[in-house]
Design a protein around this motif. Structure first.
Motif, PDB file in Angstrom:
ATOM      1  N   TRP A 158      -0.363   6.682 -11.325  1.00  0.00           N
ATOM      2  CA  TRP A 158      -0.272   5.236 -11.548  1.00  0.00           C
ATOM      3  C   TRP A 158      -1.166   4.914 -12.733  1.00  0.00           C
ATOM      4  O   TRP A 158      -2.374   4.963 -12.639  1.00  0.00           O
ATOM      5  CB  TRP A 158      -0.719   4.481 -10.309  1.00  0.00           C
ATOM      6  CG  TRP A 158      -0.715   2.981 -10.402  1.00  0.00           C
ATOM      7  CD1 TRP A 158      -0.260   2.196 -11.425  1.00  0.00           C
ATOM      8  CD2 TRP A 158      -1.203   2.069  -9.407  1.00  0.00           C
ATOM      9  NE1 TRP A 158      -0.429   0.869 -11.133  1.00  0.00           N
ATOM     10  CE2 TRP A 158      -1.003   0.766  -9.897  1.00  0.00           C
ATOM     11  CE3 TRP A 158      -1.779   2.234  -8.160  1.00  0.00           C
ATOM     12  CZ2 TRP A 158      -1.359  -0.366  -9.172  1.00  0.00           C
ATOM     13  CZ3 TRP A 158      -2.136   1.105  -7.444  1.00  0.00           C
ATOM     14  CH2 TRP A 158      -1.922  -0.182  -7.935  1.00  0.00           C
ATOM     15  N   ALA A 208       4.330   7.166  -5.774  1.00  0.00           N
ATOM     16  CA  ALA A 208       3.234   6.195  -5.762  1.00  0.00           C
ATOM     17  C   ALA A 208       3.784   4.776  -5.792  1.00  0.00           C
ATOM     18  O   ALA A 208       3.244   3.882  -5.126  1.00  0.00           O
ATOM     19  CB  ALA A 208       2.299   6.431  -6.945  1.00  0.00           C
ATOM     20  N   ARG A 209       4.856   4.574  -6.536  1.00  0.00           N
ATOM     21  CA  ARG A 209       5.452   3.229  -6.592  1.00  0.00           C
ATOM     22  C   ARG A 209       5.962   2.820  -5.218  1.00  0.00           C
ATOM     23  O   ARG A 209       5.756   1.685  -4.780  1.00  0.00           O
ATOM     24  CB  ARG A 209       6.579   3.188  -7.618  1.00  0.00           C
ATOM     25  CG  ARG A 209       7.154   1.792  -7.755  1.00  0.00           C
ATOM     26  CD  ARG A 209       8.136   1.702  -8.865  1.00  0.00           C
ATOM     27  NE  ARG A 209       8.597   0.346  -9.041  1.00  0.00           N
ATOM     28  CZ  ARG A 209       9.373  -0.034 -10.032  1.00  0.00           C
ATOM     29  NH1 ARG A 209       9.740   0.842 -10.951  1.00  0.00           N
ATOM     30  NH2 ARG A 209       9.763  -1.281 -10.130  1.00  0.00           N
ATOM     31  N   TYR A 241       2.741   2.029  -2.990  1.00  0.00           N
ATOM     32  CA  TYR A 241       1.987   0.796  -3.282  1.00  0.00           C
ATOM     33  C   TYR A 241       2.855  -0.455  -3.273  1.00  0.00           C
ATOM     34  O   TYR A 241       2.372  -1.539  -2.993  1.00  0.00           O
ATOM     35  CB  TYR A 241       1.248   0.918  -4.617  1.00  0.00           C
ATOM     36  CG  TYR A 241       0.112   1.899  -4.533  1.00  0.00           C
ATOM     37  CD1 TYR A 241      -1.062   1.581  -3.853  1.00  0.00           C
ATOM     38  CD2 TYR A 241       0.209   3.149  -5.108  1.00  0.00           C
ATOM     39  CE1 TYR A 241      -2.101   2.480  -3.752  1.00  0.00           C
ATOM     40  CE2 TYR A 241      -0.834   4.063  -5.015  1.00  0.00           C
ATOM     41  CZ  TYR A 241      -1.979   3.729  -4.335  1.00  0.00           C
ATOM     42  OH  TYR A 241      -3.005   4.629  -4.236  1.00  0.00           O
ATOM     43  N   ASN A 242       4.118  -0.325  -3.631  1.00  0.00           N
ATOM     44  CA  ASN A 242       5.106  -1.404  -3.532  1.00  0.00           C
ATOM     45  C   ASN A 242       4.593  -2.743  -4.080  1.00  0.00           C
ATOM     46  O   ASN A 242       4.544  -3.754  -3.367  1.00  0.00           O
ATOM     47  CB  ASN A 242       5.574  -1.551  -2.082  1.00  0.00           C
ATOM     48  CG  ASN A 242       6.887  -2.287  -1.979  1.00  0.00           C
ATOM     49  OD1 ASN A 242       7.448  -2.734  -2.974  1.00  0.00           O
ATOM     50  ND2 ASN A 242       7.402  -2.406  -0.776  1.00  0.00           N
ATOM     51  N   LEU A 243       4.207  -2.743  -5.353  1.00  0.00           N
ATOM     52  CA  LEU A 243       3.703  -3.972  -5.979  1.00  0.00           C
ATOM     53  C   LEU A 243       4.707  -5.110  -5.924  1.00  0.00           C
ATOM     54  O   LEU A 243       4.318  -6.280  -5.842  1.00  0.00           O
ATOM     55  CB  LEU A 243       3.338  -3.712  -7.443  1.00  0.00           C
ATOM     56  CG  LEU A 243       2.040  -2.985  -7.729  1.00  0.00           C
ATOM     57  CD1 LEU A 243       1.753  -3.009  -9.225  1.00  0.00           C
ATOM     58  CD2 LEU A 243       0.883  -3.555  -6.965  1.00  0.00           C
ATOM     59  N   HIS A 285       2.304  -1.442 -15.495  1.00  0.00           N
ATOM     60  CA  HIS A 285       2.065  -0.449 -14.446  1.00  0.00           C
ATOM     61  C   HIS A 285       3.148   0.623 -14.561  1.00  0.00           C
ATOM     62  O   HIS A 285       4.338   0.312 -14.419  1.00  0.00           O
ATOM     63  CB  HIS A 285       2.172  -1.088 -13.058  1.00  0.00           C
ATOM     64  CG  HIS A 285       1.216  -2.204 -12.826  1.00  0.00           C
ATOM     65  ND1 HIS A 285      -0.027  -2.000 -12.269  1.00  0.00           N
ATOM     66  CD2 HIS A 285       1.300  -3.531 -13.080  1.00  0.00           C
ATOM     67  CE1 HIS A 285      -0.655  -3.162 -12.176  1.00  0.00           C
ATOM     68  NE2 HIS A 285       0.129  -4.106 -12.665  1.00  0.00           N
TER      69      HIS A 285
END
Length: 117
Positions: free
Chosen positions: A77, A94-95, A98-100, A88
């Motif tokens: 990240w 990782a995406r 973290y699920n922004l 980002h």
């Protein structure tokens, strides 16, 4: 340089390195952190680093250096902070973790169409 110019250069650089699932979220009404987040992912740490390097290179060519960068060591990240626009670049796993997009779901998703012309 305008936010729109930063977004256009960043999105084109990400797309040029085959970054996936590119999203622009307008978050300026929700936080003082930034006005926009650009979120994208690659399929390997090498690709994540290549995408972030390309974004940084293209914006540097346009005369803009990041205020701060984080995550180059692990390359799962990487964050490029251009004050009003924060980019980002995630490894796909990782995406998902973290699920922004869920965390910032109250933000407005901006269409990529005008930025990929």
């Amino acid at each position: 340089m305008t936010e729109e110019n930063i977004l256009k250069i960043a999105v084109k650089a990400i797309d040029g390195k085959r970054g996936e699932n590119i999203k622009i979220l307008k978050i300026g009404d929700l936080t003082i952190l930034a006005n926009y987040f650009v979120i994208a992912n690659g399929n390997s740490n090498t690709q994540v680093k290549a995408i972030a390097d390309e974004v940084e290179f293209k914006l540097s060519e346009a005369g803009l250096e990041p205020h701060r960068t984080e995550g180059y060591q692990g390359a799962s990240w990487i964050v490029l902070d251009y004050i009003d626009v924060v980019i980002h670049v995630f490894h796909r796993d990782a995406r998902d973790f973290y699920n922004l997009e869920r965390l910032w779901q109250d933000g407005t998703e901006i269409s990529l169409e005008e930025f990929l012309k």
